[in-house]
Every structure is written in C-alpha cells, then in structure tokens.
Design an enzyme around this catalytic site. Structure first.
Site, PDB file in Angstrom:
ATOM      1  N   GLY A  11      12.111  -0.633 -12.891  1.00 54.90           N
ATOM      2  CA  GLY A  11      11.590  -0.173 -11.159  1.00 54.90           C
ATOM      3  C   GLY A  11      12.579  -0.517 -10.208  1.00 54.90           C
ATOM      4  N   ASN A  36       9.331   5.503 -14.951  1.00 59.15           N
ATOM      5  CA  ASN A  36       9.841   5.749 -13.966  1.00 59.15           C
ATOM      6  C   ASN A  36      11.012   5.473 -13.724  1.00 59.15           C
ATOM      7  N   PHE A  81       4.621  -6.407 -12.402  1.00 61.15           N
ATOM      8  CA  PHE A  81       4.778  -4.572 -11.501  1.00 61.15           C
ATOM      9  C   PHE A  81       4.781  -3.784 -11.914  1.00 61.15           C
ATOM     10  N   LYS A  85       2.644   4.603  -9.430  1.00 58.60           N
ATOM     11  CA  LYS A  85       2.477   4.756  -7.891  1.00 58.60           C
ATOM     12  C   LYS A  85       2.576   6.072  -6.891  1.00 58.60           C
ATOM     13  N   SER A 125      -0.598  -3.971  -3.231  1.00 62.12           N
ATOM     14  CA  SER A 125      -0.780  -3.072  -1.896  1.00 62.12           C
ATOM     15  C   SER A 125      -1.644  -2.939  -0.922  1.00 62.12           C
ATOM     16  N   TYR A 149      -5.565   5.666  -7.261  1.00 60.25           N
ATOM     17  CA  TYR A 149      -3.818   4.485  -6.586  1.00 60.25           C
ATOM     18  C   TYR A 149      -4.000   3.568  -6.013  1.00 60.25           C
ATOM     19  N   LYS A 153      -5.665  -0.426  -7.449  1.00 66.18           N
ATOM     20  CA  LYS A 153      -5.082  -2.261  -6.889  1.00 66.18           C
ATOM     21  C   LYS A 153      -6.275  -3.132  -6.442  1.00 66.18           C
ATOM     22  N   TYR A 177       2.215  -5.864  -0.726  1.00 66.30           N
ATOM     23  CA  TYR A 177       3.255  -5.450  -0.026  1.00 66.30           C
ATOM     24  C   TYR A 177       2.916  -4.397   0.931  1.00 66.30           C
ATOM     25  N   ASN A 179       5.756  -1.390   3.115  1.00 65.13           N
ATOM     26  CA  ASN A 179       6.480   0.184   2.487  1.00 65.13           C
ATOM     27  C   ASN A 179       7.177  -0.857   2.512  1.00 65.13           C
ATOM     28  N   ASP A 295      -3.513   9.347   5.671  1.00 68.01           N
ATOM     29  CA  ASP A 295      -3.074   9.192   6.303  1.00 68.01           C
ATOM     30  C   ASP A 295      -2.822   7.595   7.309  1.00 68.01           C
TER      31      ASP A 295
HETATM   32  P1  NAD Z   1       8.365   2.052  -9.897  1.00 68.18           P
HETATM   33  O1  NAD Z   1       7.910   3.251 -10.764  1.00 68.18           O
HETATM   34  O2  NAD Z   1      10.102   1.887  -9.474  1.00 68.18           O
HETATM   35  O3  NAD Z   1       8.532   0.615 -10.597  1.00 68.18           O
HETATM   36  C1  NAD Z   1       7.176   0.468 -11.021  1.00 68.18           C
HETATM   37  C2  NAD Z   1       8.165   0.410 -12.846  1.00 68.18           C
HETATM   38  O4  NAD Z   1       6.462   0.763 -14.291  1.00 68.18           O
HETATM   39  C3  NAD Z   1       8.933   1.914 -13.163  1.00 68.18           C
HETATM   40  O5  NAD Z   1       9.587   1.663 -13.482  1.00 68.18           O
HETATM   41  C4  NAD Z   1       7.756   2.424 -14.227  1.00 68.18           C
HETATM   42  O6  NAD Z   1       8.483   3.104 -15.139  1.00 68.18           O
HETATM   43  C5  NAD Z   1       7.686   0.939 -15.001  1.00 68.18           C
HETATM   44  N1  NAD Z   1       5.787   1.470 -15.631  1.00 68.18           N
HETATM   45  C6  NAD Z   1       4.686   2.349 -15.531  1.00 68.18           C
HETATM   46  N2  NAD Z   1       4.077   2.475 -15.979  1.00 68.18           N
HETATM   47  C7  NAD Z   1       4.087   1.134 -16.922  1.00 68.18           C
HETATM   48  C8  NAD Z   1       3.484   1.709 -18.815  1.00 68.18           C
HETATM   49  N3  NAD Z   1       2.642   1.431 -18.758  1.00 68.18           N
HETATM   50  N4  NAD Z   1       3.943   0.065 -19.468  1.00 68.18           N
HETATM   51  C9  NAD Z   1       5.705  -0.160 -18.841  1.00 68.18           C
HETATM   52  N5  NAD Z   1       5.945  -0.065 -17.469  1.00 68.18           N
HETATM   53  C10 NAD Z   1       5.538   0.886 -16.671  1.00 68.18           C
HETATM   54  O7  NAD Z   1       7.748   1.403  -7.943  1.00 68.18           O
HETATM   55  P2  NAD Z   1       7.743   0.269  -7.567  1.00 68.18           P
HETATM   56  O8  NAD Z   1       8.339   0.466  -6.366  1.00 68.18           O
HETATM   57  O9  NAD Z   1       8.919  -0.531  -7.898  1.00 68.18           O
HETATM   58  O10 NAD Z   1       6.897  -0.317  -7.515  1.00 68.18           O
HETATM   59  C11 NAD Z   1       6.254  -1.458  -7.892  1.00 68.18           C
HETATM   60  C12 NAD Z   1       5.232  -2.304  -8.107  1.00 68.18           C
HETATM   61  O11 NAD Z   1       4.906  -2.152  -6.706  1.00 68.18           O
HETATM   62  C13 NAD Z   1       4.044  -0.376  -8.352  1.00 68.18           C
HETATM   63  O12 NAD Z   1       2.996  -1.975  -8.817  1.00 68.18           O
HETATM   64  C14 NAD Z   1       3.333  -0.454  -7.180  1.00 68.18           C
HETATM   65  O13 NAD Z   1       2.504   0.446  -7.436  1.00 68.18           O
HETATM   66  C15 NAD Z   1       3.830  -1.477  -6.476  1.00 68.18           C
HETATM   67  N6  NAD Z   1       3.706  -1.256  -4.944  1.00 68.18           N
HETATM   68  C16 NAD Z   1       4.776   0.071  -5.039  1.00 68.18           C
HETATM   69  C17 NAD Z   1       5.080  -0.223  -3.077  1.00 68.18           C
HETATM   70  C18 NAD Z   1       6.362   0.848  -2.631  1.00 68.18           C
HETATM   71  O14 NAD Z   1       6.161   1.457  -1.525  1.00 68.18           O
HETATM   72  N7  NAD Z   1       6.895   1.000  -3.697  1.00 68.18           N
HETATM   73  C19 NAD Z   1       4.348  -0.083  -2.684  1.00 68.18           C
HETATM   74  C20 NAD Z   1       2.776  -1.863  -3.037  1.00 68.18           C
HETATM   75  C21 NAD Z   1       2.877  -1.443  -3.709  1.00 68.18           C
HETATM   76  C1  UD1 Z   2       2.187   6.005   0.866  1.00 67.90           C
HETATM   77  C2  UD1 Z   2       0.864   6.046   0.440  1.00 67.90           C
HETATM   78  C3  UD1 Z   2       0.509   4.437   0.193  1.00 67.90           C
HETATM   79  C4  UD1 Z   2       1.648   3.473  -0.579  1.00 67.90           C
HETATM   80  C5  UD1 Z   2       2.435   3.312  -0.037  1.00 67.90           C
HETATM   81  C6  UD1 Z   2       3.693   2.690  -0.543  1.00 67.90           C
HETATM   82  C7  UD1 Z   2       0.074   7.632   1.143  1.00 67.90           C
HETATM   83  C8  UD1 Z   2      -1.484   8.351   1.774  1.00 67.90           C
HETATM   84  N1  UD1 Z   2       0.120   6.149   1.004  1.00 67.90           N
HETATM   85  O1  UD1 Z   2       1.869   5.083   2.684  1.00 67.90           O
HETATM   86  O2  UD1 Z   2      -1.127   4.501  -1.193  1.00 67.90           O
HETATM   87  O3  UD1 Z   2       1.182   2.326  -0.681  1.00 67.90           O
HETATM   88  O4  UD1 Z   2       2.931   5.064   0.141  1.00 67.90           O
HETATM   89  O5  UD1 Z   2       3.914   2.684  -1.930  1.00 67.90           O
HETATM   90  O6  UD1 Z   2       0.985   8.499   0.165  1.00 67.90           O
HETATM   91  N2  UD1 Z   2       5.840  10.489   6.559  1.00 67.90           N
HETATM   92  C9  UD1 Z   2       6.388  12.076   6.744  1.00 67.90           C
HETATM   93  N3  UD1 Z   2       7.135  12.539   6.301  1.00 67.90           N
HETATM   94  C10 UD1 Z   2       6.871  12.416   4.931  1.00 67.90           C
HETATM   95  C11 UD1 Z   2       6.900  11.401   4.542  1.00 67.90           C
HETATM   96  C12 UD1 Z   2       5.762  10.216   5.139  1.00 67.90           C
HETATM   97  O7  UD1 Z   2       5.617  12.067   7.720  1.00 67.90           O
HETATM   98  O8  UD1 Z   2       7.817  13.057   4.286  1.00 67.90           O
HETATM   99  C13 UD1 Z   2       5.094   9.697   7.228  1.00 67.90           C
HETATM  100  C14 UD1 Z   2       3.821   9.519   7.076  1.00 67.90           C
HETATM  101  O9  UD1 Z   2       2.642  10.194   7.290  1.00 67.90           O
HETATM  102  C15 UD1 Z   2       3.252   8.022   7.741  1.00 67.90           C
HETATM  103  C16 UD1 Z   2       4.742   7.421   7.159  1.00 67.90           C
HETATM  104  O10 UD1 Z   2       5.991   8.247   7.489  1.00 67.90           O
HETATM  105  O11 UD1 Z   2       3.426   7.700   8.766  1.00 67.90           O
HETATM  106  C17 UD1 Z   2       4.994   6.872   5.835  1.00 67.90           C
HETATM  107  O12 UD1 Z   2       4.548   7.099   5.170  1.00 67.90           O
HETATM  108  P1  UD1 Z   2       5.368   6.871   3.332  1.00 67.90           P
HETATM  109  O13 UD1 Z   2       6.492   5.632   3.018  1.00 67.90           O
HETATM  110  O14 UD1 Z   2       4.563   7.706   2.661  1.00 67.90           O
HETATM  111  O15 UD1 Z   2       4.105   5.337   3.194  1.00 67.90           O
HETATM  112  P2  UD1 Z   2       2.757   5.561   3.689  1.00 67.90           P
HETATM  113  O16 UD1 Z   2       1.808   6.330   4.441  1.00 67.90           O
HETATM  114  O17 UD1 Z   2       2.531   3.840   4.817  1.00 67.90           O
END
Ligand code: NAD
Ligand code: UD1
Length: 336
Positions: A11, A36, A81, A85, A125, A149, A153, A177, A179, A295
């Site tokens: 991912g 994913n 990871f 999500k 998160s 979701y 966490k 994490y 953003n 939000d």
């Molecule tokens: P991502 O979707 O790119 O990566 C997650 C990976 O987990 C994917 O490759 C998916 O195929 C795999 N996966 C899901 N369910 C599975 C299962 N049952 N068995 C094996 N593999 C599985 O997401 P990411 O952005 O890389 O996020 C990684 C982690 O960080 C997640 O737990 C997510 O909730 C957390 N996180 C992400 C963000 C963000 O904004 N990207 C923010 C806070 C926390």
């Molecule tokens: C979202 C998730 C949060 C998750 C985080 C990281 C929601 C309500 N929250 O947070 O749980 O941990 O992503 O994956 O989905 N925005 C726009 N237009 C868009 C998209 C976003 O204006 O098309 C704005 C949002 O209102 C926000 C900012 O951009 O103010 C960031 O948005 P986003 O990237 O989705 O992150 P979070 O809202 O922080």
C-alpha cells in the site's frame, strides 16, 4: 537478526516504509491481500532499492496463511499497516470494516503470540482524537471516533494496550499519523487510490492531470484564517522514516506507547491548492461546496513526544510534498 514483517506493505505508506527499511539494510517480508494495492508495488520497491524480498499474498483473516509466513521466516517485529481506510465506505459497510481491521488484527496478534514475536508498530490515526479535543493534539488526550473506521483504530489501540498490560514482554508503538501525502522522489511509488479519491491531495492530483474536472472545497466558513479546513500534512517519506525510529525504540522498550507523527503545522485547503498549482504549473479548477459531514475545522499534532522518544522529526514542507506528488502523478497518469 530476524526479519521485519510488513503487513499492508504494497500500500501507500507501507511501500514507502519498505524502501526506507531496505535502504537501511533491514531484511523484510511483505504480506498483503492486494485488496487496495497492486503486485506492481513489489517490483517497484525492488527496482528502487536494488534488493529483493519475499512477498506473500495472504489475508490477515487467514490464520494458517500467516502461520506459514512465521514458519518460513524468523520474524522479530511486525509493522502493521494492513487495513481498510475509507471513512465513507466504513459507514456503509461497518461489519466489513470491523471484521477486516479488528478481527484481522486480533488474528495477527494471536499468530505473533504463538511464535513469540512480541514487537509491533501499529498504524493508528489522528482520527482517534475525535471531536472533543482541541489541537494541537497530545497523546495523553482521551480518544474517540465518529465513524466505524475511526472506531477500528480506537478499539485496536485498546486491544494493544490491554495486551501489553497482560503480558509485559509485549512492546507496541502506535503511530498516530496526521495527513500523509507526497511520494518517493523517484516517482516510482506513490498514492494510487482505487476509484475517485476521497482525500484532498490525490483528488487535486487527478484534477491537475485531467482525470477529474474540478475540486470541490468542502466548506469555506470554518473558523480558520481563510475559512477552509486546516490539516497537518506530512510527507510520506518522513512518515516512513518515523517507522524505523519507532522500530528501534520498540526493541529497547516494553509496553504500549502512542506517538503522533505529524509536522506540528497546519495548512488550509486553499494553501494546499496554491502549493500544488506552483508544483504543476497549472490552475486547479475549484468551487466551494458545503462542509463534508464529520470534518473538523482544524487538526494538527503536538510533535514533542516523537522528538523526545524517537529522536525523529519531519523535514519536508508542503511545497516539497506537492512537487513529489505531482512527479508521481505525471510519471503514472493512470496509477501503478
Ligand atoms: P493502503 O490502502 O494504501 O494500504 C493498506 C494495505 O493493506 C493495502 O495494500 C491493502 O491491500 C492491505 N490490506 C487491507 N486489508 C487487508 C487484509 N485483510 N489482509 C492483508 N492486507 C490487507 O493505505 P495506507 O494509506 O498505506 O494506510 C496504511 C495504514 O495507515 C492503514 O491502516 C490506514 O488506516 C492507516 N492510516 C492511513 C492514513 C492515510 O491518510 N493514508 C492516515 C492515518 C492512518
Ligand atoms: C480524512 C478522514 C480521516 C482519515 C484521514 C486520512 C474523513 C471525514 N476523515 O481526514 O478519518 O484519518 O482522511 O486518511 O473522511 N477536502 C476538500 N475537498 C476534497 C477532499 C478534502 O475540500 O475533495 C478538504 C477536507 O474538508 C479537509 C481537507 O481537505 O479540510 C483534508 O481532507 P482529507 O484529505 O480527506 O483528510 P481529513 O479530512 O483530515
């Protein structure tokens, strides 16, 4: 020294962490069910680092499949990871989210326990700060959530905390994490969401490359300097490096430790758009739209604990994050 198992390693954040680990000389094993992400990630990580590693297409709901990974490899620590999500989807499909994320994680923990591997770095998160705390968020604040979701966490953190209380051999660092955006400088790996992106920067990227027509800015009447939402964007490479620091920390400590990974600074939606426009040298078509349910106005981290315990801090600024996101988008206009 044994190997590090990376669940969800193909991912977005996982693939960047694999690169940093391999560059530092760690031996890794990657497990993902590819729900994913794509196998192409494995090839890209190998190409970038000039190293190879074992990949297992295994689901964390498959207990025996995971046992096989531990039978075939000596695993010291797990960076976990894997998980679903998408916030909106979690509201539509709560059972799928609770089953995949919570049951899956409990399965993984049981396998680890069986093989006496008791070090984990968990992907948490900023969403666990819920709606009742005021930023900057500190790790001692109470946690809560507003959607399934987020609850996965909060609940997984509770499970990990309880496990560390029950068995003092366990060491768990839960990285909260903020953003994550951006991409590896090479442009070989980056964020490649399925379907229409929910998050801001992947959405802007697709507008910039011409796959989507215009950005909707969700709300311009927040109590923020320009009325749009403020977030703590962090470069995914900084984030990946934070995992290596956490791994070193976890090996020498015991118990459950939640730690924020952010920059400590907030940027508004309009600031991110302006920065992206500079990076891609185009105007992003945009319109103001109503606020998105759930939000927050402002979210950013207090980053002192990461500095103190992990000796880690973020280095990249928002302009660099947008340049790297754009570079990945141009090199992979249709994703991986
Ligand atoms: P991502 O979707 O790119 O990566 C997650 C990976 O987990 C994917 O490759 C998916 O195929 C795999 N996966 C899901 N369910 C599975 C299962 N049952 N068995 C094996 N593999 C599985 O997401 P990411 O952005 O890389 O996020 C990684 C982690 O960080 C997640 O737990 C997510 O909730 C957390 N996180 C992400 C963000 C963000 O904004 N990207 C923010 C806070 C926390
Ligand atoms: C979202 C998730 C949060 C998750 C985080 C990281 C929601 C309500 N929250 O947070 O749980 O941990 O992503 O994956 O989905 N925005 C726009 N237009 C868009 C998209 C976003 O204006 O098309 C704005 C949002 O209102 C926000 C900012 O951009 O103010 C960031 O948005 P986003 O990237 O989705 O992150 P979070 O809202 O922080």
């Amino acid at each position: 020294m044994g190997k590090i198992l990376i669940t969800g390693g193909t991912g977005f954040i996982g693939s960047h962490t694999c690169v940093e680990l391999l560059d530092k000389g760690y031996e890794i094993v990657v497990m993902d069910n590819l729900s994913n992400s794509k196998f192409e990630s494995v090839k890209r990580i190998e190409q970038l680092t000039n190293k190879t590693f074992k990949f297992y297409k295994v689901d964390m709901l498959d207990f025996n499949g995971m046992c096989k990974i531990f039978d075939e490899n000596k695993i010291d620590s797990v960076i976990h990871f894997a998980g679903l999500k998408a916030v909106g989807e979690s509201v539509q499909k709560p059972l799928e989210y609770y089953n995949n994320n919570i049951v899956g994680t409990v399965n993984l923990l049981r396998v680890m326990d069986r093989y006496n591997c008791k070090n984990m770095i968990f992907s948490s998160s900023a969403t666990v700060y819920g709606v009742d705390n005021s930023p900057p968020y500190t790790e001692d604040m109470t946690t809560s959530a507003t959607n399934p979701y987020g609850y996965t966490k909060v609940m997984i953190e509770q499970i990990l905390r309880d496990l560390c209380i029950a068995d003092s051999d366990w060491s768990v660092v839960s990285l909260r994490y903020f953003n994550p955006i951006g991409a590896n400088k090479s442009g070989l790996i980056g964020e490649d969401p399925n379907g229409i992106p929910n998050n801001l920067v992947p959405y802007i990227a697709q507008v910039a490359i011409g796959r989507l027509e215009k950005l909707s800015i969700y709300g311009n009447d927040y109590k923020t300097p320009d009325g749009t939402g403020v977030r703590d964007y962090i470069h995914v490479v900084d984030l990946a490096k934070g995992h290596i620091s956490a791994l070193d920390y976890a090996k020498n400590h015991r118990g459950f430790e939640p730690i924020n990974l952010g920059t400590g600074n907030g940027s508004s939606v309009l600031e991110v758009v302006a920065s992206y426009e500079k990076a891609c040298n185009k105007k992003i078509t945009k319109r103001f739209a109503p606020r998105r349910a759930g939000d927050l106005a402002i979210s950013y981290a207090n980053v002192q604990k990461a500095k103190r315990l992990l000796n880690w801090e973020a280095k990249y600024n928002i302009d660099e994050m947008c340049v790297d996101s754009w570079n990945f988008t141009v090199k992979n206009p249709k994703g991986l």
